[in-house]
Design a protein around this motif. Structure first.
Motif, PDB file in Angstrom:
ATOM      1  N   LYS A  56      -6.781  -1.158  -2.350  1.00 37.61           N
ATOM      2  CA  LYS A  56      -6.180  -0.055  -1.588  1.00 37.61           C
ATOM      3  C   LYS A  56      -7.227   0.591  -0.667  1.00 37.61           C
ATOM      4  O   LYS A  56      -6.974   0.806   0.511  1.00 37.61           O
ATOM      5  CB  LYS A  56      -5.601   0.981  -2.553  1.00 37.61           C
ATOM      6  CG  LYS A  56      -4.875   2.124  -1.905  1.00 37.61           C
ATOM      7  CD  LYS A  56      -4.230   3.011  -2.976  1.00 37.61           C
ATOM      8  CE  LYS A  56      -3.429   4.130  -2.398  1.00 37.61           C
ATOM      9  NZ  LYS A  56      -2.316   3.711  -1.559  1.00 37.61           N
TER      10      LYS A  56
ATOM     11  N   GLU B  35      -7.231   0.663   3.417  1.00 35.15           N
ATOM     12  CA  GLU B  35      -7.135   1.960   4.085  1.00 35.15           C
ATOM     13  C   GLU B  35      -8.379   2.301   4.891  1.00 35.15           C
ATOM     14  O   GLU B  35      -8.278   2.918   5.954  1.00 35.15           O
ATOM     15  CB  GLU B  35      -6.802   3.047   3.065  1.00 35.15           C
ATOM     16  CG  GLU B  35      -5.385   2.892   2.525  1.00 35.15           C
ATOM     17  CD  GLU B  35      -5.021   3.884   1.436  1.00 35.15           C
ATOM     18  OE1 GLU B  35      -5.895   4.670   1.003  1.00 35.15           O
ATOM     19  OE2 GLU B  35      -3.840   3.865   1.012  1.00 35.15           O
TER      20      GLU B  35
ATOM     21  N   ASP C 238       0.840  -1.197   0.000  1.00 31.05           N
ATOM     22  CA  ASP C 238       0.000   0.000   0.000  1.00 31.05           C
ATOM     23  C   ASP C 238       0.879   1.252   0.000  1.00 31.05           C
ATOM     24  O   ASP C 238       0.474   2.303  -0.475  1.00 31.05           O
ATOM     25  CB  ASP C 238      -0.934  -0.004   1.219  1.00 31.05           C
ATOM     26  CG  ASP C 238      -1.900   1.169   1.223  1.00 31.05           C
ATOM     27  OD1 ASP C 238      -2.479   1.457   0.155  1.00 31.05           O
ATOM     28  OD2 ASP C 238      -2.072   1.793   2.283  1.00 31.05           O
TER      29      ASP C 238
END
Length: 125
Positions: free
Chosen positions: A106, A110, A54
Motif C-alpha cells: 500500500k 501510494e 488500494d
C-alpha cells in the motif's frame, strides 16, 4: 566551452566504503525477488488492479466490472500478484475477496502515486 563529465579520474579504492557497501548490499536471491516484485508493478493491468485494491477489497467479478475486462483475464493477473505476495485472498462462503497483501505494498503504491502527482503538478500537466 569546457565539456563537463562525471568521470572518476582516480585510481584509489576507498576500502572502508567498499567494505560497508559489501556488507549491506542485497544478495543475489534478494535482488531477484525484488526484480520480480517490481516487474509486477510494470504491467498496466496489474497496476490497475493494485490501484483499485488500494481503495477496497474486491472479488474477481467486481474487479472485472471496474476494469471492463473478462473474469478470466483478471483471475490470471490476480494469481500472478498473489504468487508474488502483492495481494492476498480471503474467502467468504463461495466468494473470494482480494486485497493488498500488507501496508508495505500500500505504501509503495501510494508513495509512487504521490510522486507522479507532484511531478505532474510541477510540469503543469
Amino acid at each position: 566551452m569546457a565539456k563537463t563529465e562525471c568521470v572518476c579520474d582516480c585510481e584509489t579504492i576507498h576500502k572502508d566504503i567498499v567494505e560497508i557497501v559489501n556488507k549491506k548490499k542485497l544478495n543475489q536471491c534478494e535482488l531477484l525477488e525484488m526484480t520480480r516484485f517490481y516487474k509486477a508493478f510494470a504491467d498496466e493491468t496489474r497496476l490497475k488492479i493494485i490501484n483499485i485494491l488500494d481503495v477496497h477489497e474486491m472479488c474477481v467479478c467486481d474487479v472485472a466490472v471496474v476494469l471492463n475486462m473478462t473474469k478470466s483475464a483478471i483471475s490470471h493477473q490476480l494469481s500472478y500478484l498473489k504468487k508474488l505476495n502483492i495481494i492476498k485472498a480471503r474467502k467468504e462462503g463461495k466468494i473470494v475477496f482480494y486485497s493488498l497483501a500488507d501496508d508495505h505494498v500500500k505504501q509503495l503504491f501510494e508513495i509512487c502515486e504521490e510522486h507522479i502527482k507532484e511531478a505532474r503538478d510541477e510540469k503543469g500537466c
